[in-house]
Design an enzyme around this catalytic site. Structure first.
Site, short mmCIF file in Angstrom:
data_model
loop_
_atom_site.label_atom_id
_atom_site.label_comp_id
_atom_site.label_asym_id
_atom_site.label_seq_id
_atom_site.Cartn_x
_atom_site.Cartn_y
_atom_site.Cartn_z
N HIS A 82 0.83 -1.20 0.00
CA HIS A 82 0.00 0.00 0.00
C HIS A 82 0.87 1.26 0.00
O HIS A 82 1.88 1.31 0.68
CB HIS A 82 -0.91 0.00 1.23
CG HIS A 82 -2.08 0.92 1.11
ND1 HIS A 82 -1.96 2.29 1.22
CD2 HIS A 82 -3.39 0.67 0.89
CE1 HIS A 82 -3.15 2.84 1.06
NE2 HIS A 82 -4.04 1.88 0.87
N GLY A 164 8.48 21.17 9.40
CA GLY A 164 9.73 20.43 9.52
C GLY A 164 10.67 20.69 8.36
O GLY A 164 10.28 21.24 7.33
N LYS A 167 13.63 16.93 4.97
CA LYS A 167 14.16 15.57 5.05
C LYS A 167 13.23 14.76 5.94
O LYS A 167 12.54 15.30 6.80
CB LYS A 167 15.58 15.56 5.63
CG LYS A 167 15.69 16.07 7.05
CD LYS A 167 17.12 15.99 7.55
CE LYS A 167 17.22 16.49 9.00
NZ LYS A 167 18.61 16.40 9.51
N HIS A 169 12.21 11.79 8.75
CA HIS A 169 12.75 11.21 9.97
C HIS A 169 13.45 9.91 9.60
O HIS A 169 12.95 9.14 8.77
CB HIS A 169 11.61 10.95 10.96
CG HIS A 169 12.06 10.51 12.31
ND1 HIS A 169 12.44 9.21 12.59
CD2 HIS A 169 12.17 11.19 13.49
CE1 HIS A 169 12.77 9.12 13.86
NE2 HIS A 169 12.62 10.30 14.42
N PRO A 170 14.61 9.61 10.17
CA PRO A 170 15.39 8.44 9.73
C PRO A 170 14.70 7.09 9.89
O PRO A 170 15.03 6.15 9.18
CB PRO A 170 16.66 8.52 10.59
CG PRO A 170 16.32 9.42 11.73
CD PRO A 170 15.31 10.38 11.20
N ALA A 172 10.98 7.02 11.21
CA ALA A 172 9.52 7.21 11.21
C ALA A 172 9.00 7.80 9.92
O ALA A 172 7.79 7.80 9.68
CB ALA A 172 9.11 8.09 12.39
N GLY A 173 9.87 8.32 9.05
CA GLY A 173 9.41 8.89 7.78
C GLY A 173 8.70 10.20 8.00
O GLY A 173 9.21 11.13 8.60
#
Length: 313
Positions: A82, A164, A167, A169-170, A172-173
């Site tokens: 999905h 934000g 970019k 979150h490394p 959590a996206g």
């Protein structure tokens, strides 16, 4: 009189029971909140849930469940069919009773701001909260899914989040948050074939941007197993943003006719999650050619449960 909102959060893990239980646990036994249901999907690797509650209860539940999902889901390891862009993919809010769309918009704004403040996860606003017209739907935001957005946001200013830095979150996206006036209808049409190419063609026939219905932006052809018979099949999975303007029977009949062109029968329709009674009555009106039982009444006055609800307040 209490105010109520509806929300259908989607989290990006439909396989690990301990993660699912931890996230859904944040919705259980909370004052002012009802967990209507949840349905983890291993193929999608996705966990949709439905909540009904007061604005305060909805806000706290979404914030706490999101914190749990950010803690437990690593998008670098998640690979679902999905479309998705983060551990908490979407948090959408709708009016349910005695609450305005403006109040839903304000709550969605507060949730988005709070999630970034607490966790540093970038936020994209959609629906009535969208900062740009092309983000009123999810398609543009999710283009390329997590992997594509992770790379594109670094070089393409048009893909930057609303809250934000540019970019993700490394682990959590990113998360999509927004309010809408009507709860989306999630509708599957089950085809008696295993040919995925046919399902994908039919999905394109109803999708707004490829010539279909304006209120259908999210639609996809997927392999599936027929719930009743266990038979291998494919489905056309459809998200209808305003099912009163684009009735389910109209979508169903179009897909049935187009499937017949390929010599394929329709096995069933499936409504996923809750749906407004008015949407189902609209379909009944069409198929039964209803003109009113005792004259041209408003159908609402002919449904017994509506009168019982009035008595109960």
């Amino acid at each position: 009189m209490a105010k109520y909102m509806l929300s259908d959060p989607n989290f990006s893990d439909g396989t690990r029971k301990e993660v699912i239980d931890a996230i859904i646990g944040e919705f259980r036994d909370k004052p002012g909140l009802k967990l209507i249901g949840y349905e983890p999907d291993a193929d999608f690797d996705r966990l949709p849930a439905e909540l009904l509650g007061t604005p305060e209860a909805i806000k706290e539940a979404l914030l706490s469940a999101s914190a749990k999902a950010y803690e437990l889901i690593d998008m670098e390891k998640q690979h679902g069919r999905h479309p998705r862009i983060g551990a908490v993919d979407t948090l959408e809010i709708y009016p349910a009773k005695d609450v305005s769309i403006e109040e839903c918009v304000q709550l969605a704004e507060e949730i988005g701001q709070e999630l970034f403040k607490r966790h540093g996860v970038p936020i994209y606003f959609t629906g009535k909260n969208a900062r740009r017209p092309d983000r009123e739907g999810l398609t543009v935001i999710r283009k390329g899914n997590y992997e594509g957005l992770r790379d594109a946001v670094l070089i393409d200013p048009s893909r930057a989040p609303d809250i934000g830095p540019a970019k993700l979150h490394p682990t959590a996206g990113a998360t999509i948050v927004g309010a809408a006036e009507q709860h989306d209808a999630y509708f599957n049409v089950v085809l008696d074939t295993t040919d995925l190419a046919i399902a994908k063609k039919l999905a394109s026939y109803v999708r707004g941007k490829t010539g279909g219905f304006t209120n259908i932006q999210g639609t996809i052809g997927l392999p599936n197993v027929h719930r009743r018979t266990g038979k291998q099949c494919v489905i056309v999975s459809i998200e209808v943003s305003n099912p009163l303007q684009t009735p389910l029977h109209r979508i169903y009949n179009l897909l049935k006719a187009e499937a017949a062109r390929y010599g394929v029968n329709v096995l069933a329709g499936q409504v996923c999650g809750t749906i407004a009674a008015e949407v189902l009555v609209q379909t009944a009106e069409w198929y039964l050619q209803l003109e009113g039982i005792n004259g041209p009444w408003d159908y609402k006055s002919q449904i017994l449960e509506n009168h019982l609800l009035d008595l109960q307040g």
